[in-house]
Design a protein around this motif. Sequence first.
Motif, mmCIF file in Angstrom:
data_model
loop_
_atom_site.group_PDB
_atom_site.id
_atom_site.type_symbol
_atom_site.label_atom_id
_atom_site.label_comp_id
_atom_site.label_asym_id
_atom_site.label_seq_id
_atom_site.Cartn_x
_atom_site.Cartn_y
_atom_site.Cartn_z
ATOM 1 N N LEU A 124 34.147 48.850 38.012
ATOM 2 C CA LEU A 124 34.527 48.809 39.424
ATOM 3 C C LEU A 124 34.516 47.384 39.971
ATOM 4 N N THR A 125 33.623 46.539 39.471
ATOM 5 C CA THR A 125 33.607 45.131 39.912
ATOM 6 C C THR A 125 34.904 44.434 39.537
ATOM 7 N N ARG A 126 35.351 44.656 38.309
ATOM 8 C CA ARG A 126 36.609 44.037 37.863
ATOM 9 C C ARG A 126 37.791 44.547 38.682
ATOM 10 N N VAL A 127 37.822 45.848 38.949
ATOM 11 C CA VAL A 127 38.924 46.419 39.724
ATOM 12 C C VAL A 127 38.892 45.901 41.157
ATOM 13 N N THR A 128 37.699 45.849 41.758
ATOM 14 C CA THR A 128 37.573 45.357 43.132
ATOM 15 C C THR A 128 38.005 43.898 43.226
ATOM 16 N N ARG A 129 37.561 43.089 42.304
ATOM 17 C CA ARG A 129 37.936 41.669 42.309
ATOM 18 C C ARG A 129 39.443 41.501 42.231
ATOM 19 N N ALA A 130 40.077 42.202 41.282
ATOM 20 C CA ALA A 130 41.530 42.082 41.119
ATOM 21 C C ALA A 130 42.262 42.574 42.368
ATOM 22 N N ALA A 131 41.782 43.656 42.985
ATOM 23 C CA ALA A 131 42.438 44.192 44.175
ATOM 24 C C ALA A 131 42.309 43.239 45.351
ATOM 25 N N VAL A 132 41.141 42.638 45.515
ATOM 26 C CA VAL A 132 40.938 41.685 46.625
ATOM 27 C C VAL A 132 41.841 40.475 46.455
ATOM 28 N N ILE A 133 41.937 39.951 45.238
ATOM 29 C CA ILE A 133 42.800 38.787 45.007
ATOM 30 C C ILE A 133 44.261 39.136 45.287
ATOM 31 N N GLU A 134 44.693 40.328 44.864
ATOM 32 C CA GLU A 134 46.081 40.729 45.073
ATOM 33 C C GLU A 134 46.389 40.948 46.550
ATOM 34 N N ILE A 135 45.516 41.662 47.253
ATOM 35 C CA ILE A 135 45.763 41.955 48.670
ATOM 36 C C ILE A 135 45.695 40.681 49.503
ATOM 37 N N ALA A 136 44.806 39.750 49.139
ATOM 38 C CA ALA A 136 44.660 38.514 49.916
ATOM 39 C C ALA A 136 45.925 37.673 49.912
ATOM 40 N N SER A 137 46.794 37.866 48.925
ATOM 41 C CA SER A 137 48.034 37.091 48.849
ATOM 42 C C SER A 137 49.213 37.776 49.531
ATOM 43 N N GLU A 138 48.998 38.949 50.134
ATOM 44 C CA GLU A 138 50.076 39.684 50.790
ATOM 45 C C GLU A 138 50.476 39.013 52.100
ATOM 46 N N ASP A 139 51.708 39.304 52.554
ATOM 47 C CA ASP A 139 52.231 38.679 53.768
ATOM 48 C C ASP A 139 51.449 39.077 55.012
ATOM 49 N N PHE A 140 51.003 40.332 55.096
ATOM 50 C CA PHE A 140 50.335 40.749 56.327
ATOM 51 C C PHE A 140 48.979 40.053 56.501
ATOM 52 N N ALA A 147 30.062 34.705 37.689
ATOM 53 C CA ALA A 147 28.965 35.650 37.466
ATOM 54 C C ALA A 147 29.480 37.082 37.401
ATOM 55 N N ALA A 148 30.421 37.423 38.272
ATOM 56 C CA ALA A 148 30.989 38.773 38.259
ATOM 57 C C ALA A 148 31.757 39.044 36.974
ATOM 58 N N THR A 149 32.476 38.040 36.481
ATOM 59 C CA THR A 149 33.230 38.204 35.234
ATOM 60 C C THR A 149 32.303 38.423 34.046
ATOM 61 N N VAL A 150 31.236 37.645 33.989
ATOM 62 C CA VAL A 150 30.266 37.813 32.894
ATOM 63 C C VAL A 150 29.621 39.191 32.969
ATOM 64 N N PHE A 151 29.227 39.604 34.175
ATOM 65 C CA PHE A 151 28.617 40.922 34.355
ATOM 66 C C PHE A 151 29.569 42.031 33.924
ATOM 67 N N ILE A 156 26.462 47.922 43.746
ATOM 68 C CA ILE A 156 26.567 46.693 42.956
ATOM 69 C C ILE A 156 27.993 46.165 42.952
ATOM 70 N N ALA A 157 28.964 47.049 42.705
ATOM 71 C CA ALA A 157 30.336 46.618 42.429
ATOM 72 C C ALA A 157 31.067 46.125 43.667
ATOM 73 N N LEU A 158 30.934 46.832 44.779
ATOM 74 C CA LEU A 158 31.729 46.458 45.954
ATOM 75 C C LEU A 158 31.366 45.072 46.489
ATOM 76 N N PRO A 159 30.101 44.772 46.773
ATOM 77 C CA PRO A 159 29.806 43.409 47.257
ATOM 78 C C PRO A 159 30.145 42.329 46.233
ATOM 79 N N LEU A 160 29.813 42.579 44.951
ATOM 80 C CA LEU A 160 30.068 41.574 43.931
ATOM 81 C C LEU A 160 31.558 41.359 43.730
ATOM 82 N N GLY A 161 32.332 42.457 43.721
ATOM 83 C CA GLY A 161 33.774 42.326 43.540
ATOM 84 C C GLY A 161 34.456 41.654 44.721
#
Length: 315
Positions: free
Chosen positions: A196-212, A130-134, A111-116
């Motif tokens: 895990l959804t909240r953690v995955t979402r935050a990690a994806v947003i943070e990594i997506a803004s990295e230089d690499f 939807a992920a935030t509400v969940f 549930i968490a990985l795809p949704l996050g």
Amino acid sequence: MRRIAGNLVFMVASLLAVSFIIFAVMAAVPGDPAEIMLGTSAAPDTLEALRHQLGLDQPFLQRYAGWLSGLLHGDLGLSYTYSTPVSTLIGERLAVTLPLALYAVALSLAIALPLGVIAGSRPNGPADIAATVFSQVGIAVPGFWIGLLLILCVALKFGWFPAGGFSGWRTAGILSSLNALTLPAIALAIPQAAVLTRVTRAAVIEIASEDFVRTARAKGATRRRALWRHVVPNALIPVVTMLGMQVSVLIAGTVLVENVFALPGLGTLAYQALSQRDLIVIQNVALLFAVIVMGLNFAVDALYAVIDPRLRARP
């Protein structure tokens, strides 16, 4: 490799400290195990003979050393209530609790990985909302209450899954047994998936803004390729960390959820032993829970080297 060896030594030392604390707490609990087994009307000489047989007349440190020696040889003692080896009781109940926990972890990750990932890849979009509400609802609602709702709304109304009970793997078969564990696993998985959804979402947003990641996009990588090749693998590191931390929460939830669904697992055994003052059972179950939590955290720490290649280069 040196890092893993050091963590293993630390885990063994921690388990020794935890075992001493558990034994000391159980020894300080008022009550006579011999009276629990024989009853308060037993003759004094009979009680004394049973105390000697159980080693209760020995000094504290000698009893602790004997318990540790028994643990190393697979002898966990005799249940005060059932007059059955504790190892037999735990083995029977572990056959329910371990598959239930693994089932819940698998569902929470599914549930968490795809949704996050979807929510983090498109912030403030419909999937993100939807992920935030969940996440908020899943974190706020305890697992045992979710279990009660599943019994009322799914098991009793539609009859898709049993409302409780477990016949056994050999008696009912694998499919029927998994069917009996599905609702309890969902009740355990939803709070874990919310975190895990909240953690995955935050990690994806943070990594997506990295230089690499921006460099990969500049070299021609599509948004989808950059997401799954660069963002998601790096975002898994905090997810794995949180998953290891959530193990203790999952075990605590198992105690309540197993009682809600009348499952003969370790959680039910611990609850029954507590109500019957079967201290030797509580003592060994508590230590087993500690072993599971520390062992899984050790495995998670070792998994970092697989997920993050930078750690393999460290001594």
